[in-house]
Design an enzyme around this catalytic site. Sequence first.
Site, PDB file in Angstrom:
ATOM      1  CG  HIS A 113      -2.144   0.688   1.182  1.00 32.18           C
ATOM      2  ND1 HIS A 113      -2.346   2.181   2.084  1.00 32.18           N
ATOM      3  CD2 HIS A 113      -2.977   1.012   0.495  1.00 32.18           C
ATOM      4  CE1 HIS A 113      -3.417   2.768   1.680  1.00 32.18           C
ATOM      5  NE2 HIS A 113      -3.930   1.958   0.739  1.00 32.18           N
ATOM      6  CE  LYS A 115      -1.335   4.924  -1.921  1.00 33.28           C
ATOM      7  NZ  LYS A 115      -1.977   4.069  -0.603  1.00 33.28           N
ATOM      8  CG  ASP A 120      19.038  10.672 -10.567  1.00 30.86           C
ATOM      9  OD1 ASP A 120      19.242   9.589 -10.996  1.00 30.86           O
ATOM     10  OD2 ASP A 120      19.069  11.637 -11.259  1.00 30.86           O
ATOM     11  CG  HIS A 295      -7.184   8.628  -0.875  1.00 30.72           C
ATOM     12  ND1 HIS A 295      -5.907   8.297  -1.057  1.00 30.72           N
ATOM     13  CD2 HIS A 295      -7.964   6.919  -0.777  1.00 30.72           C
ATOM     14  CE1 HIS A 295      -5.859   6.842  -1.261  1.00 30.72           C
ATOM     15  NE2 HIS A 295      -6.907   6.228  -1.082  1.00 30.72           N
ATOM     16  CE  LYS A 297      -3.980   6.701   2.504  1.00 27.91           C
ATOM     17  NZ  LYS A 297      -5.613   6.469   2.585  1.00 27.91           N
ATOM     18  CG  ASP A 302       1.490  19.842  21.419  1.00 28.99           C
ATOM     19  OD1 ASP A 302       0.532  20.004  21.510  1.00 28.99           O
ATOM     20  OD2 ASP A 302       2.255  19.126  22.096  1.00 28.99           O
TER      21      ASP A 302
END
Length: 416
Positions: A113, A115, A120, A295, A297, A302
């Site tokens: 899952h 991404k 380089d 979608h 996350k 603080d």
Amino acid sequence: MNFHWRDGNKLDLLENGEEFFPRVHDAIRQAREEILIETFILFEDKVGQALRDALIEAAQRGVRIDITVDGYGSADLTPAFVAPMTDLGIRIHMFDPRKRMFGRRINLFRRLHRKIVVVDGEVAFIGGINFSADHLGDFGPGAKQDYAVQIEGPVVVDIHRLALATVAPQQTTRRWWGGRVRPHADAYVSGTSRGEARALFVVRDNDEHRNDIEEHYLQAIRDARSRLLIANAYFFPGYRVLREIRNAARRGVRVRLILQGQPDMPIAKFGARMLYNYLMRDGVEIHEYCRRPLHGKVALADYEWSTVGSSNLDPLSLSLNLECNLVIRDHTFNRHLHERLDELLQHDCRRIPLERIIRGYWWRAPLAFICFHFLRHFPQWAGMLPAHSPKLTLLETPKVDHPAETGSSPFPRENP
């Protein structure tokens, strides 16, 4: 594979495909040596086509390219799409491909899952954005609201090490999702300071790092003294996380959750709402994002701590899937993320009143009881789910006279 806090990083928050895709394409155009990509979803829409075109141009310049996609999320790639890349030497790997059963994908658990894009060994991208058109606003009402971060600096070394280990399992001393990298992996990765942010690359796997992302969330929530703001698409966290969120509100922290109001999967909204009463009765503010599917996350605590990544706060991400987040300690990034999320709160969210949750609680109480006990024991139950060793396979295109006319999937073979 161990990861450490790294100072001297430059971080740019990217919101949705409109900001993310141009940055990735620009990095690919500047690539000289190597491009490593991991994604849950790669679709053959305008976003996938644009990525393919950019990678083909890079391959024609002699850049080494490895792409890893998930066998569940990217199960429908066709030879017509894959062949122009593989013919130029681009290696396309599929994580745990499985044959459909009764027309259904069955590889639901232990999915790749993450991404990740690394170019380089100098610039990297991490977040929740897949390579699909539903991350663009012109997709319509189903367009997703999401975030990623562009990274330059020493922490890229750690991201590069993991991404390279993914596609070079035969040169590691452990299984690929927790392996050590071949000796020359960082030969041209300098780790030069590019900014002022302190960052830590954190992964969740089914080997050495089973709880790392959850533990960082727990520590940040426990340490919070002023504010805690979490925006998470699939909110059904473990019992420990729920308890610490509630405890933070009890000790006077302003706790705000941004959850789905227009979900792409209705069960996600239903599950989260089973937890509302438990949290809200101690002062947690819950806001549902209603403009389009959420979608993202991301989270902040603080005025210094924040995180951006692929991990939802649900059983799949916290106990089964392969995930990665960047944990950040930087006032500037924290403030910028807060400004973006506060904009959502002010214009596109509705706050859920406690009175609404109390009404009808009599029928939700038994379900909530079941939910809490499910969350309390799920980590142990997850270990009882099929513990097969997911395989990384290399896609090969069957030889056909007219590849554009076939819609069959590329033939995968195991990596040597």
